[in-house]
Design an enzyme around this catalytic site. Structure first.
Site, PDB file in Angstrom:
ATOM      1  CB  SER A 253      -5.001  39.579  67.425  1.00 10.90           C
ATOM      2  OG  SER A 253      -4.976  38.363  66.656  1.00 10.90           O
TER       3      SER A 253
ATOM      4  CG  ASP B 102     -11.837  37.809  70.253  1.00 12.31           C
ATOM      5  OD1 ASP B 102     -11.451  37.713  71.384  1.00 12.31           O
ATOM      6  OD2 ASP B 102     -10.991  37.628  69.387  1.00 12.31           O
TER       7      ASP B 102
ATOM      8  CG  HIS C  27      -7.565  36.313  70.767  1.00 12.46           C
ATOM      9  ND1 HIS C  27      -8.290  36.771  69.913  1.00 12.46           N
ATOM     10  CD2 HIS C  27      -6.269  36.252  70.494  1.00 12.46           C
ATOM     11  CE1 HIS C  27      -7.878  37.366  68.874  1.00 12.46           C
ATOM     12  NE2 HIS C  27      -6.450  37.156  69.399  1.00 12.46           N
TER      13      HIS C  27
END
Length: 531
Positions: A376, A296, A266
């Site tokens: 992230s 992911d 993402h």
């Protein structure tokens, strides 16, 4: 003053030590007249234990055949008596019965003992108190004495702890404390000689051991963490050109020396271009190697010239060995603040998390280390600085860290990344069945994964697993109910998918089914899933 019992060794030697040594160090050339010049006699002679603490080899002062002609036979018996336990002394030698040889040996030993710096330090009055010791010296002494000081936060508390435990320390350690207080510390001399790094060393000396470990971990691992910024394209006013605008930023880490960078899917989703900024200030445009949205995970690559400094890959650990409560660290770029370190503990294991595609990621690691937007794709590390997870998302109602963060386990990351680098895609195993929904299975009061259909030529078809069928009369005949794959129990469709994905393509697994209300084990060879 000397340690207690230092002069309780050998009574006939009292007259030889009729002196009190001065504070100035003595050399090997010190004469016997110097030793008898003081007016205050010592009561007793040297203790063997104290001589051992001085690390003095007393055997080299033993009489031998060449040193004493009158005792040639006696000297030969010394060399033929075999090895003795501990340092040489008259008690374990035939010369114990010869007073003259004993006196000669004692005089040589004392001259050598008084010449050692440890003896001078022990007999010299301290010129500073324990509070003048550095924090590093205090900690080192407490560690060697086996004294716990984890609850001490100030230097004054360390000093008080050392004073309290001083009487319980070994004589050798007490002698070392006296030497430190008499400015005879070898550690202090070593630190004084390294003047070029004195400022850094003194700063680290003020830190506790736990803090020093954290500082060392960051210095080792920070070069392996990168800052990722992405841009996207929008049409210009006349639709003739594409303008790039910043899309977002995130973190990543260096996987190998070939330039592969691992991050979250993402982070780069929908991006037109991604730029990688290294810890040393260098930046590179990255290309996409492969992606696996179901977990992911994405892999990028940067290209370095031969003249440039090589990359420092991260060390990959074992997430299967994690324990709830152990320390962990996160390095990333929250809110664009690059190279930020946060710490916490592993607060949960085996969590299930929905990926961006809606599929469930199994075995997710939960942590209370602060993870914010921008973290992230960054690494979650254990206390040794090894990767145990990839920070992915947080549970928050405000968008900021609330103490509940999640990371994809490193064991899954290793398998996915290696496939993406090798094949540019992730090949997943498949059983070749279509199952009923969990709601339909519960309506039938069943527990497991009910097979509705079997793909022709697939693994389940070749293993003769039975689908659900309808007779000409309209009666429904239920197919096999899968209740386990290998050692994993299956209570739902999600359990079946997770159990199969833990296997490898081409692997033969045992599928446990219920057929006509009877358990049955069926061998199935998994095949690659057709995307």
């Amino acid at each position: 003053m000397l340690p207690s019992g230092a002069f309780n060794w050998y009574q006939p030697f009292q007259h030889t030590l009729s002196c009190r040594p001065t504070v100035t160090p003595l050399t090997n050339s010190t004469s016997s007249s110097t030793l008898t010049s003081s007016s205050q006699p010592l009561a007793k002679s040297l203790n063997t234990t104290f001589l051992n603490s001085l690390q003095l080899d007393t055997s080299k002062y033993a009489p031998t055949q060449t040193r004493c002609r009158r005792h040639t036979r006696l000297g030969s018996s010394l060399t033929s008596s075999g090895p003795s336990k501990g340092p040489w002394s008259p008690q374990n030698s035939p010369i114990f019965h010869n007073p003259r040889l004993v006196k000669t040996w004692q005089r040589k030993v004392v001259v050598a003992a008084l010449s050692t710096s440890a003896f001078v330090a022990a007999t010299s009055p301290p010129n500073k108190s324990e509070s003048s010791l550095t924090v590093k010296e205090l900690k080192q002494l407490l560690d060697e004495g086996g004294v716990d000081y984890q609850d001490c936060f100030e230097k004054s508390e360390l000093v008080a702890r050392l004073k309290t435990a001083k009487d319980t320390l070994s004589p050798k350690l007490q002698n070392r404390i006296m030497a430190l207080l008499s400015s005879q510390s070898a550690l202090a001399k070593t630190e004084d000689s390294t003047a070029s790094s004195s400022s850094t060393s003194s700063a680290l000396d003020q830190l506790f051991m736990d803090e020093q470990n954290t500082v060392g971990l960051f210095k080792r691992c920070a070069p392996s963490v990168v800052h990722i910024t992405t841009t996207t394209g929008i049409a210009g006013p006349l639709f003739l050109n594409i303008e790039e605008i910043p899309r977002g930023s995130g973190s990543g880490f260096i996987w190998d020396t070939k330039g592969h960078i691992v991050t979250n899917f993402h982070v780069i989703q929908g991006a037109r271009r991604a730029k990688i900024a290294l810890n040393d200030g260098r930046s590179f445009n990255a290309t996409l190697v492969g992606q696996y949205p179901d977990s992911d995970i994405a892999v990028l690559k940067i290209t370095l010239s031969k003249e440039e400094e090589p990359l420092q890959p991260i060390s990959v650990g074992n997430s299967g060995a994690l324990q709830v409560g152990q320390k962990c660290f996160a390095i990333g770029n929250p809110f664009g603040l690059d190279q930020t370190l946060t710490s916490g503990i592993i607060s949960g294991l085996g969590r299930d998390m929905k990926a961006i595609t809606g599929r469930t990621i199994r075995g997710v690691v939960q942590t209370d280390a602060a993870i914010n937007p921008g973290n992230s794709g960054g690494p979650l590390l254990n206390s040794q600085g090894a990767l145990v997870g990839v920070n992915t998302m947080i549970y928050s109602t405000s968008g900021a860290s609330s103490g509940v963060g999640f990371a994809v386990p490193s064991d899954s990351v290793r398998r996915i990344v290696n496939q993406l680098i090798r094949d540019k895609k992730v090949t997943r195993p498949a059983l070749g069945v279509v199952c009923a929904t969990n709601f339909q299975t519960r309506q039938l009061k069943l527990k497991g994964a009910l097979i509705l259909n079997v793909a022709q030529g697939g693994p389940a078809s070749q293993a003769s697993l039975r689908p659900t069928t309808r007779a000409a009369s309209g009666q429904v005949k239920l197919g096999d109910l899968i209740i386990g794959v290998g050692p994993q129990k299956v209570n739902s469709v999600e359990d079946l998918v997770a159990a199969v994905e833990e296997c490898e393509v081409g692997e033969e697994v045992t599928v446990k089914v219920m057929r006509n209300h009877k358990p049955l084990d069926v061998k199935v060879k998994l095949q690659a899933r057709k995307e």
